[in-house]
Design a protein around this motif. Structure first.
Motif, PDB file in Angstrom:
ATOM      1  N   ASP A 251       7.917  11.354  -6.844  1.00  0.00           N
ATOM      2  CA  ASP A 251       7.915  10.015  -7.426  1.00  0.00           C
ATOM      3  C   ASP A 251       6.761   9.953  -8.438  1.00  0.00           C
ATOM      4  N   TRP A 252       6.824   8.999  -9.311  1.00  0.00           N
ATOM      5  CA  TRP A 252       5.887   8.896 -10.445  1.00  0.00           C
ATOM      6  C   TRP A 252       4.496   8.479  -9.930  1.00  0.00           C
ATOM      7  N   GLY A 253       3.616   9.461  -9.798  1.00  0.00           N
ATOM      8  CA  GLY A 253       2.299   9.192  -9.232  1.00  0.00           C
ATOM      9  C   GLY A 253       2.230   9.606  -7.770  1.00  0.00           C
TER      10      GLY A 253
ATOM     11  N   ALA B 154      10.605  -7.541  -5.848  1.00  0.00           N
ATOM     12  CA  ALA B 154      10.364  -6.490  -6.829  1.00  0.00           C
ATOM     13  C   ALA B 154       9.680  -5.290  -6.200  1.00  0.00           C
ATOM     14  N   GLU B 155       9.904  -4.168  -6.849  1.00  0.00           N
ATOM     15  CA  GLU B 155       9.227  -2.927  -6.493  1.00  0.00           C
ATOM     16  C   GLU B 155       7.717  -3.133  -6.487  1.00  0.00           C
ATOM     17  N   SER B 156       7.048  -2.461  -5.598  1.00  0.00           N
ATOM     18  CA  SER B 156       5.582  -2.383  -5.497  1.00  0.00           C
ATOM     19  C   SER B 156       4.941  -3.544  -4.748  1.00  0.00           C
TER      20      SER B 156
ATOM     21  N   SER C 171       8.599  10.750  -1.610  1.00  0.00           N
ATOM     22  CA  SER C 171       8.080   9.387  -1.718  1.00  0.00           C
ATOM     23  C   SER C 171       6.559   9.347  -1.860  1.00  0.00           C
ATOM     24  N   TYR C 172       6.071   8.170  -2.214  1.00  0.00           N
ATOM     25  CA  TYR C 172       4.633   7.941  -2.398  1.00  0.00           C
ATOM     26  C   TYR C 172       3.846   8.031  -1.096  1.00  0.00           C
ATOM     27  N   ASN C 173       4.429   7.426  -0.056  1.00  0.00           N
ATOM     28  CA  ASN C 173       3.678   7.186   1.177  1.00  0.00           C
ATOM     29  C   ASN C 173       3.418   8.485   1.940  1.00  0.00           C
TER      30      ASN C 173
ATOM     31  N   ALA D 113       0.829  -1.212   0.000  1.00  0.00           N
ATOM     32  CA  ALA D 113       0.000   0.000   0.000  1.00  0.00           C
ATOM     33  C   ALA D 113       0.862   1.261   0.000  1.00  0.00           C
ATOM     34  N   ARG D 114       1.944   1.233  -0.776  1.00  0.00           N
ATOM     35  CA  ARG D 114       2.913   2.337  -0.698  1.00  0.00           C
ATOM     36  C   ARG D 114       2.345   3.685  -1.119  1.00  0.00           C
ATOM     37  N   ASN D 115       1.300   3.664  -1.952  1.00  0.00           N
ATOM     38  CA  ASN D 115       0.745   4.943  -2.403  1.00  0.00           C
ATOM     39  C   ASN D 115      -0.170   5.598  -1.380  1.00  0.00           C
TER      40      ASN D 115
ATOM     41  N   GLY E 134      11.203  -4.342 -11.269  1.00  0.00           N
ATOM     42  CA  GLY E 134      10.659  -2.993 -11.109  1.00  0.00           C
ATOM     43  C   GLY E 134      11.453  -1.987 -11.915  1.00  0.00           C
ATOM     44  N   SER E 135      11.294  -0.711 -11.548  1.00  0.00           N
ATOM     45  CA  SER E 135      11.867   0.356 -12.373  1.00  0.00           C
ATOM     46  C   SER E 135      13.394   0.352 -12.387  1.00  0.00           C
ATOM     47  N   SER E 136      14.040  -0.320 -11.444  1.00  0.00           N
ATOM     48  CA  SER E 136      15.510  -0.289 -11.387  1.00  0.00           C
ATOM     49  C   SER E 136      16.158  -1.401 -12.208  1.00  0.00           C
TER      50      SER E 136
END
Ligand code: BGC
Length: 737
Positions: free
Chosen positions: A275-277, A480-482, A242-244, A206-208, A404-406
């Motif tokens: 961050d993206w979003g 992985a990311e997310s 960051s997203y959070n 739930a990082r967003n 992920g993105s990296s």
């Protein structure tokens, strides 16, 4: 309708008010004078810009997919140049483990897939971290990029965090120092680095939306300290919020973290990109300190830093001075790294430079693999070993990488060595860097017979192991990311495979390629364990050289290795696997451990980990003696002697921990270390400057770091639980700058 009309009117009014063209009378482009400071040059530029030009700089566009601006390179972000002012394009690419090279397969560019972040951190080497950054910066520049979204320094609070492989471990000084060095390396190549993810984005679940709940003092003495150290060393051009949420407020709207801590207290002169979003508002975010919205047209609900922000500036909700500050910060960062004078230029592939990058990756992997266990001298493989069984982990093809993105998906060795492993879509595909440990072992030991079993058939693997002198199981864990990992276990029945092999051959070795610590239920039956993290494009070669003893292992854990999740501050991840019919848990209580992340938690709770922070074996042994610690003005200095007491050349990593005066809530802190190459039998006198901030506490009431008068003990050890030599130190009360 009303809103639409007023928007249009406001935009027109703003355009009319802004100067169409403003320039210095004496020189057409005085901001191009490299003799002037970055701030002076940025100020001249801002004064010459129209309002539209300013707005053009404060939002990047996504340069992948259907909305990609035509002229942009395929990558995470793009801001068009402003030729009339000589402002270069901003070309943004991921990330901290190499140039991800999303268009590389098409263009044939070469990039080095570096080992994972904890692997670099395990080297405890400033020099290796710098060289990794330098390599990535050089490769980014040669591919046409001037911003690398590298510099990830979130602390590892939980081994299940899906992005630990991008970070640098659990200790603020070690992580901050090595990530700072890596950033310095990137920026030495006229490429900006972006320190991220600010702050407390320590779990992906739930990082967003989740809120990281943590007290001020604890936050400053843990995660924020890591960021601060990295900034001081690396001076990154940008910081990614960051997203959070942090204590209820989104990272990209956090006035306290962005304006007060980062920009005012730390005097950070660069810019904050989202961050993206990660953007949820225009004026709130801008006034809180966000300077650039990333790819809002794809990832956010609105491009807040266009029309909505124009309205807010027009209405005076966001002062014009704030907009100018945003632009100033962006420009001064590009000027400071020399991106105006040295614009990135796509270069033809240079095989020698490509090989140089791969060598840096291999050296990092060789120095960052951690020999966790080595009973009865099972390693290095004896020179005369005749028969070896290699089992599992796709070791015949390559080494696993994180998703992920990296993820670096393309190098001069091509793309993934193994295809079809699930998931094949985001945050996959699962990548195996084409670097086979099996082939590298065969090359290193041409006289040995080395057979391979892929490991799905446990009985067949055990049979092969029984016939061999040594059995080596390669175990993998993809992260992985997310997404966070559900537990600390090796997936896909690999524990049972290892147990079966170990039962068949007592001379068994496990090579782990994981995000970080995993449960080792078979450990008593397996005499040799090498933690090889995600070892990058030359991982296979590095592993072979470590197993055969061509290189002596020298990596030391940058994280505590728990026995299992019951030892963690949060045995269950809040929100993981929640029932969608119910409201998800959306807070993570980091005050459970507060600043006692990792080894500090284990010591405070009297828990015995499987392996301690700082642990790492070598094929030789070291002894330390004659520890003296003294305060020399503002410096605190430790002196001691290190001796290589074995028969092989090797690298010692002596560590200095400060035990705070009785009753302190934080039991001990890493305050310094060194990494010293010693020939067999060699003795060296060493001096290490200890970081005064690690003797101090953060006082939220007056936002100061202060050392309390009292008696401190400094312990010299080879891990956080090593009861090595101790030295007493009495310090007077002191406030640090
Ligand atoms: C990640 C960032 C990354 C960005 C751009 C986000 O999902 O959290 O680390 O730099 O995407 O790809």
């Amino acid at each position: 309708m009303k809103t639409q009309m007023s928007t249009r009117m406001l935009v027109c009014a703003l355009l009319a008010a802004a100067p169409a063209f403003a320039q210095d009378a004496t020189s057409p482009q005085p901001w191009m004078d490299a003799g002037k400071s970055p701030d002076a040059r940025a100020a001249l530029l801002v004064a010459a810009m129209t309002q539209d030009e300013k707005f053009a700089l404060i939002r990047s566009r996504f340069a992948i997919g259907e909305k990609k601006p035509e002229e942009a390179l395929t990558a995470a972000g793009y801001v068009a140049p402003i030729p009339r002012l000589g402002i270069p394009a901003q070309t943004l690419v991921d990330a901290g483990l190499g140039v991800t090279n999303p268009g590389g397969a098409r263009t044939g560019d070469h990039a080095t897939a570096m080992p994972s972040g904890p692997m670099t951190a395990s080297t405890w080497s400033r020099d290796i971290a710098f060289k990794g950054g330098e390599t990535m910066g050089r490769e980014a520049w040669r591919q046409g990029f001037n911003v690398l979204l590298a510099g990830s320094v979130n602390l590892q609070r939980d081994p299940r965090n899906g992005r630990n492989f991008e970070y640098a471990g659990e200790d603020p000084l070690l992580a901050g120092t090595l990530v700072g060095e890596s950033i310095r390396g990137v920026q030495s190549q006229h490429v900006l680095s972006t320190m991220k993810h600010y702050a407390l984005n320590d779990m992906e679940t739930a990082r967003n939306t989740h809120s990281a709940e943590i007290g001020d003092r604890a936050m400053h003495e843990s995660d924020l300290l890591a960021f601060h150290v990295a900034i001081e060393i690396g001076q990154p051009g940008s910081v990614m919020c960051s997203y959070n949420r942090i204590n209820g407020t989104y990272g990209c709207e956090h006035d306290e973290l962005l304006n007060n801590v980062l920009k005012r207290d730390w005097r950070y002169p660069g810019y904050v990109m989202s961050d993206w979003g990660g953007v949820h508002s225009a004026s709130k975010a801008a006034n809180a300190g966000l300077d650039q919205q990333s790819a809002g047209e794809v990832f956010d609900k609105a491009v807040y830093f266009d029309v909505p922000l124009r309205m807010a500036v027009g209405a005076g909700v966001v002062p014009q001075a704030r907009l100018d500050d945003m632009v100033h910060r962006i420009l001064r960062s590009f000027i400071a790294v020399g991106a105006f004078e040295h614009p990135p230029q796509r270069q033809p592939v240079d095989a020698a430079l490509d090989a140089m990058g791969f060598d840096v990756a291999q050296r990092t992997a060789e120095a960052g693999a951690v020999l966790l266990r080595n009973e009865n001298g099972v390693l290095p493989l004896a020179p005369g070993v005749r028969r070896i069984a290699v089992i599992g982990g796709h070791a015949d093809k390559g080494v696993i990488a994180g998703g992920g993105s990296s993820m670096v998906g393309w190098t001069s060795r091509g793309t993934s060595a193994v295809t079809g492993v699930q998931p094949t879509t985001w945050p996959g595909p699962v990548m195996f860097q084409p670097s086979s440990p099996l082939l590298a072992l065969r090359e290193a030991l041409p006289d040995a017979r080395i057979d391979y079993a892929e490991g799905r058939d446990r009985a067949a693997a055990a049979r092969l192991a029984r016939e061999a002198d040594v059995a080596i199981v390669f175990a993998t864990q993809w992260a992985a990311e997310s997404v966070d990992l559900p537990d600390m276990r090796l997936p896909d029945g690999q524990d049972a495979l290892i147990a079966a092999v170990a039962a068949a051959n007592p001379r068994s070795v496990v090579v782990l390629q994981t995000n970080g610590p995993v449960e080792l239920p078979w450990i008593e039956a397996v005499p040799g364990v090498l933690q090889a993290w995600y070892p990058g494009i030359r991982g296979g070669e590095a592993i072979a050289r470590l197993l055969t003893g061509a290189v002596n292992p020298s990596g030391h854990l940058p994280v505590t290795w728990p026995v299992d999740v019951s030892q963690l501050p949060r045995p269950t991840i809040p929100g993981l696997g929640f029932n969608p019919a119910q409201k998800p848990e959306d807070t993570i209580d980091y005050d459970i451990e507060g600043a006692n992340v990792g080894y500090r938690w284990f010591v405070a709770k009297g828990l015995s980990p499987r392996y301690a922070f700082g642990h790492g074996l070598s094929y030789t042994t070291f002894a330390t003696s004659d520890l003296q610690v003294r305060a020399d003005g503002e410096r605190i200095v430790a002196r001691f002697t290190v001796r290589n007491t074995g028969e092989r050349d090797g690298v010692a990593v002596p560590q200095l921990y400060v035990h705070l005066p009785q009753g302190h809530a934080t039991p001990l802190r890493l305050a310094g270390w060194d990494r010293i190459e010693l020939d067999a039998g060699e003795t060296r006198e060493v001096e290490v400057a200890l970081a005064p901030r690690l003797f101090a506490d953060y006082h939220p009431n007056d936002r100061s770091w202060r050392i309390a008068a009292g008696d401190y003990t400094v312990v010299l050890g080879q891990s956080a639980i090593d009861t090595g030599e101790r030295a007493a130190l009495t310090l007077p009360a002191r406030r640090l700058d």
